[in-house]
Structures are given as structure tokens and as C-alpha cells.
Motif scaffolding. Structure first.
Motif, short mmCIF file in Angstrom:
data_model
loop_
_atom_site.label_atom_id
_atom_site.label_comp_id
_atom_site.label_asym_id
_atom_site.label_seq_id
_atom_site.Cartn_x
_atom_site.Cartn_y
_atom_site.Cartn_z
N THR A 153 -27.77 -23.78 -4.54
CA THR A 153 -28.18 -23.38 -5.89
C THR A 153 -29.70 -23.31 -6.04
O THR A 153 -30.20 -22.76 -7.02
CB THR A 153 -27.62 -24.35 -6.96
OG1 THR A 153 -28.00 -25.69 -6.63
CG2 THR A 153 -26.11 -24.23 -7.06
N ARG A 154 -30.45 -23.84 -5.08
CA ARG A 154 -31.91 -23.70 -5.11
C ARG A 154 -32.36 -22.32 -4.64
O ARG A 154 -33.53 -21.95 -4.79
CB ARG A 154 -32.54 -24.79 -4.25
CG ARG A 154 -32.42 -26.18 -4.86
CD ARG A 154 -32.83 -27.27 -3.88
NE ARG A 154 -31.85 -27.41 -2.80
CZ ARG A 154 -31.90 -28.34 -1.87
NH1 ARG A 154 -32.89 -29.22 -1.87
NH2 ARG A 154 -30.97 -28.42 -0.93
N ALA A 196 -29.40 -15.93 -3.95
CA ALA A 196 -27.97 -16.13 -3.73
C ALA A 196 -27.26 -16.42 -5.05
O ALA A 196 -26.18 -15.90 -5.31
CB ALA A 196 -27.75 -17.28 -2.75
N VAL A 197 -27.86 -17.26 -5.89
CA VAL A 197 -27.25 -17.60 -7.17
C VAL A 197 -27.11 -16.36 -8.04
O VAL A 197 -26.05 -16.12 -8.65
CB VAL A 197 -28.08 -18.68 -7.90
CG1 VAL A 197 -27.58 -18.86 -9.34
CG2 VAL A 197 -28.00 -20.00 -7.15
N SER A 215 -23.60 -12.79 -10.74
CA SER A 215 -23.39 -11.41 -11.18
C SER A 215 -21.99 -10.91 -10.86
O SER A 215 -21.45 -10.05 -11.56
CB SER A 215 -24.42 -10.49 -10.54
OG SER A 215 -25.74 -10.85 -10.91
N ALA A 216 -21.39 -11.44 -9.78
CA ALA A 216 -20.08 -10.98 -9.33
C ALA A 216 -18.93 -11.78 -9.91
O ALA A 216 -17.78 -11.60 -9.50
CB ALA A 216 -20.02 -11.04 -7.80
N SER A 217 -19.21 -12.66 -10.87
CA SER A 217 -18.18 -13.59 -11.36
C SER A 217 -17.97 -13.45 -12.86
O SER A 217 -18.88 -13.08 -13.60
CB SER A 217 -18.59 -15.04 -11.02
OG SER A 217 -18.82 -15.18 -9.64
N SER A 218 -16.77 -13.80 -13.29
CA SER A 218 -16.46 -13.75 -14.72
C SER A 218 -16.64 -15.11 -15.39
O SER A 218 -16.67 -15.20 -16.61
CB SER A 218 -15.02 -13.28 -14.93
OG SER A 218 -14.10 -14.22 -14.38
N THR A 268 -29.52 -26.31 -11.53
CA THR A 268 -28.76 -25.97 -12.74
C THR A 268 -29.48 -24.91 -13.56
O THR A 268 -28.86 -23.98 -14.10
CB THR A 268 -28.53 -27.23 -13.58
OG1 THR A 268 -27.71 -28.14 -12.84
CG2 THR A 268 -27.83 -26.90 -14.90
N LEU A 269 -30.81 -25.02 -13.66
CA LEU A 269 -31.57 -24.02 -14.40
C LEU A 269 -31.45 -22.65 -13.73
O LEU A 269 -31.36 -21.61 -14.42
CB LEU A 269 -33.03 -24.44 -14.49
CG LEU A 269 -33.91 -23.64 -15.45
CD1 LEU A 269 -33.34 -23.65 -16.86
CD2 LEU A 269 -35.34 -24.20 -15.44
N ASN A 270 -31.41 -22.62 -12.41
CA ASN A 270 -31.20 -21.35 -11.71
C ASN A 270 -29.86 -20.72 -12.09
O ASN A 270 -29.77 -19.50 -12.29
CB ASN A 270 -31.24 -21.57 -10.19
CG ASN A 270 -32.64 -21.83 -9.68
OD1 ASN A 270 -33.64 -21.54 -10.35
ND2 ASN A 270 -32.72 -22.39 -8.48
N VAL A 271 -28.82 -21.54 -12.17
CA VAL A 271 -27.50 -21.03 -12.55
C VAL A 271 -27.54 -20.49 -13.98
O VAL A 271 -27.03 -19.39 -14.27
CB VAL A 271 -26.44 -22.14 -12.41
CG1 VAL A 271 -25.10 -21.69 -13.02
CG2 VAL A 271 -26.24 -22.50 -10.94
N LEU A 272 -28.13 -21.25 -14.89
CA LEU A 272 -28.19 -20.82 -16.30
C LEU A 272 -29.00 -19.53 -16.45
O LEU A 272 -28.61 -18.63 -17.22
CB LEU A 272 -28.82 -21.93 -17.14
CG LEU A 272 -28.00 -23.20 -17.30
CD1 LEU A 272 -28.82 -24.27 -18.00
CD2 LEU A 272 -26.71 -22.94 -18.08
N GLU A 273 -30.12 -19.43 -15.74
CA GLU A 273 -30.94 -18.22 -15.84
C GLU A 273 -30.21 -17.02 -15.26
O GLU A 273 -30.31 -15.90 -15.80
CB GLU A 273 -32.27 -18.44 -15.12
CG GLU A 273 -33.31 -19.12 -15.98
CD GLU A 273 -33.76 -18.21 -17.12
OE1 GLU A 273 -34.57 -17.30 -16.89
OE2 GLU A 273 -33.26 -18.44 -18.25
N ALA A 274 -29.47 -17.23 -14.18
CA ALA A 274 -28.70 -16.12 -13.61
C ALA A 274 -27.66 -15.62 -14.60
O ALA A 274 -27.46 -14.41 -14.76
CB ALA A 274 -28.03 -16.57 -12.31
N ILE A 275 -27.00 -16.55 -15.29
CA ILE A 275 -26.02 -16.15 -16.30
C ILE A 275 -26.71 -15.43 -17.46
O ILE A 275 -26.28 -14.37 -17.91
CB ILE A 275 -25.24 -17.37 -16.81
CG1 ILE A 275 -24.40 -17.97 -15.68
CG2 ILE A 275 -24.34 -17.00 -18.00
CD1 ILE A 275 -23.77 -19.30 -16.02
#
Length: 363
Positions: free
Chosen positions: A72-73, A77-78, A83-86, A115-122
Motif C-alpha cells: 500500500t506504500r 499499484a494502489v 481503479s479496477a475495483s467496486s 491508508t491515506l494512499n488507499v483513500l486518495e486512490a478512491i
């Protein structure tokens, strides 16, 4: 890099499970796949047992589960996987208090920045995707001092009547240890992205999840740790006096709560829930040792040591909010869950599989 061919079916119900080859993550991934979802299990495979869990998912669910080796760092990749997930089940984390004390910066990079990377990607690429986040009861800190509890039948019980049902979500945060700080920061980011950016997020503050596919990596995994020590005929060290109490939640019940949060996301965006076994599944350390003695037929060798900084004398989750909002409740009592975990450990864990972290398991 993928461990399986990238021919997973492309459907609109693909769910990304970060930390998908960890103990809880692989159980969630398996349950989603069994329901017909297409699953991307993202994991850096750094913890002992994660590769075995990856193989288990691949052989059990075939092309319904793809294993993506990533961290997740890694923002690139994140971004691609989100982008490919619902929907996103975010469990990837550094989980050990002991490790956070040894390397606070790495702990924050994984838990906070990851976690911030995941949130920003969403937020940037997939703003309608629900995200369910694995937080911890450690965000409440020590909670009670020994002067605020009393003994009843060999257990600590809180003096305050308001805690009769357990610790509620309105309890003030009191971050303790680098691990508590990094998870607490991530916890609040997930909540705030729901308020500020209208992400459909849910935070689950978990307590003492146990069950099959738990290899004892987590320093919260004290139930598996005690059982493994007994199976290996090793001494069990109790830090404190053994009267401290936790609520235990069997992994199948935990998985049902996670899926309940996903299924009910339109009713609970931005909510935080405490997730544990609740008062009905609250046990002391001595209680667990008695259960193990009944299962194994002999009492483990027990040694006492000093309390450690931040150890909680009592923690029990108030699960009423989760039960009502998610149409959920714990169903597996501790004795039954312990029997199921013992059977799995007997069949799957050898001496060579024991991790160094297991020997320092915390509660």
C-alpha cells in the motif's frame, strides 16, 4: 506481480482486499469469493503464513480470486488496483505494538501513509467505491487503571456502571504506543474522508479476533499464541496477574460483520463500530487457560511476569451499535471457537511455522 494468471472474470462486483493473505483478510476474501464476488487479494507477503494463505485461496477459489503482490506504500499499484475495483476492504497494516516501538517511522508509513494512499486512490479514481477499514481497540489507549477495576470471580470488572455493556464508540480516543498513534490517525482519516469528500467508508475497531488461518504473527493474537504454546508444550508467560479481561470474536463472526458493513454501506457511510465478542464472550487469561486445559487434557506451564506499559486490565466491546446497524451478532461461543482453532492448528502448524513475534504475543 500476480501469483495467478490475470484471467479473473471482469465483473462490476470485484472487491479489493488489501492484506488479503493475512489472517482476517484471507477469510474475508474466501467468503466474498464463495458469494460469487470477484476478489483481488493484495498483499506484500511479508508475514509468515501469508504465502500459505495465498495458496489456500488460489486452490480453493481458482479464478474467482487473484493474488496481487503489492504494497500500500506503492501509490502506482494502489491506484491501479483501486481503479479496477467496486469496493475496498482495507486490512493491510503493520499490526505489532512491539514492531512499532522498534521502528515507529516504518509503522507510520504502513499504517498512516498506506491508508491515506488507499483513500486518495478512491477519492481520485473511484469515489463511489465503499471502503471498510480495519481499526483497533488500541485507539482507546489503556482505558482503565487498576484502581478503576475490581475483582469478581477471578476477573477484573470496571467500577463504572456505564461500561456494563462494554466500551462504546463514544469513548474518547487516547492513542498509546506508535502503533496506537498510526492506527488512530488512519482511523480518523477514514472517518474524515467520509465527512469531507463524501466517501462511503466504515471503520471497524476490532478486538481479539481468533480462528483458523491465524499463524500467530499478530502481537494481538494471544488466543492463538496460548494454544500454540500448549500444543508445542512450551511455557506460557502471562504479563500481569492473569485477571485481565478481553472479549473474543471468532473469525467467521468477524467476517460476517465486515460483509454486513459492505452490504449496508448506503445506510452506514461514515460510521464507526466497535467489533468484538461483546460481554457474552468476555474471558480472562485464566479462563482461557482453563479452556485449554480441558481441550488438551493437561494444564500448560504458566509463568508470570511484570505488567507492560499500556496493558489494559479490562477491555470489552459494546457491540450493540454494530448489531443494530449491520443486522449482526456474534454466534460462535468461545469454547466452540477454541475447539475449531485447536483442530486447525493441530493440522496446519508445525514447530518450524512459529514466528518470533508469536513468542511475544500481547493481549
Amino acid at each position: 506481480m500476480s501469483l495467478v494468471a490475470p484471467n479473473i472474470k471482469t465483473t462490476s462486483d470485484r472487491v479489493l482486499v488489501t492484506g488479503g493473505c493475512g489472517f482476517l483478510g484471507c477469510n474475508i476474501a474466501a467468503s466474498l469469493a464463495a458469494r460469487g464476488h470477484s476478489v483481488l487479494a493484495m498483499d506484500n507477503l511479508s508475514r509468515r503464513g501469508s504465502r500459505e494463505n495465498a495458496d489456500w485461496l488460489r486452490h480453493r477459489h481458482g479464478n474467482n480470486v487473484a493474488i496481487e503482490v503489492a504494497d500500500t506504500r506503492d501509490t502506482e499499484a494502489v491506484d491501479a488496483l483501486v481503479s479496477a475495483s467496486s469496493a475496498v476492504m482495507h486490512l493491510a497494516a503493520q499490526v505489532a505494538v512491539t514492531t512499532s516501538l522498534a521502528d515507529p517511522i516504518s509503522d507510520f508509513e504502513v499504517n498512516g501513509r498506506g491508508t491515506l494512499n488507499v483513500l486518495e486512490a478512491i477519492r481520485r479514481h473511484n469515489p463511489r467505491a465503499p471502503v471498510i477499514f480495519a481499526s483497533t481497540n488500541k485507539v482507546y489507549g489503556k482505558l482503565l487503571d487498576p484502581s478503576q477495576v475490581h475483582h469478581v470471580d477471578g476477573r477484573y470488572v470496571p467500577d463504572e456502571p456505564r461500561l456494563a455493556h462494554g466500551v462504546g464508540e463514544d469513548t474518547p480516543l487516547d492513542l498509546y504506543s506508535p502503533y496506537g498513534c498510526s492506527k488512530g490517525a488512519a482511523d480518523q482519516y477514514v472517518r474524515d474522508y467520509a465527512r469531507v469528500f463524501e466517501l462511503r467508508s466504515v471503520v471497524l475497531r476490532m478486538s481479539c479476533i481468533y480462528g483458523p488461518r491465524q499463524f500467530g504473527n499478530e502481537d494481538q493474537g494471544w488466543i492463538a499464541h496460548f494454544l500454540l504454546q500448549a500444543i508445542q508444550q512450551r511455557p506460557i508467560t502471562i504479563y500481569g496477574d492473569g485477571h485481565q479481561v478481553r472479549d473474543a470474536l471468532f473469525v467467521d463472526d468477524a467476517v460476517n460483520a465486515w460483509i454486513g458493513a459492505l452490504d449496508n454501506i448506503d445506510e452506514v457511510p461514515g460510521r464507526i463500530f466497535n467489533l468484538g465478542g461483546g460481554p457474552a464472550n468476555a474471558i480472562s487469561l485464566w479462563d482461557l487457560l482453563e479452556f485449554i486445559t480441558e481441550l488438551r487434557g493437561n494444564r500448560p506451564d504458566v509463568r508470570l511476569d511484570s505488567w507492560r506499559p499500556g496493558d489494559q486490565p479490562w477491555y470489552v466491546s459494546d457491540v450493540r451499535a454494530a448489531s443494530q446497524a449491520l443486522n449482526w451478532k456474534p454466534l460462535v461461543p468461545v469454547r466452540q471457537g477454541l475447539q475449531r482453532l485447536e483442530r486447525w492448528l493441530d493440522g496446519h502448524v508445525s514447530t518450524s511455522a512459529l514466528s518470533p513475534e508469536l513468542l511475544e504475543a500481547r493481549i
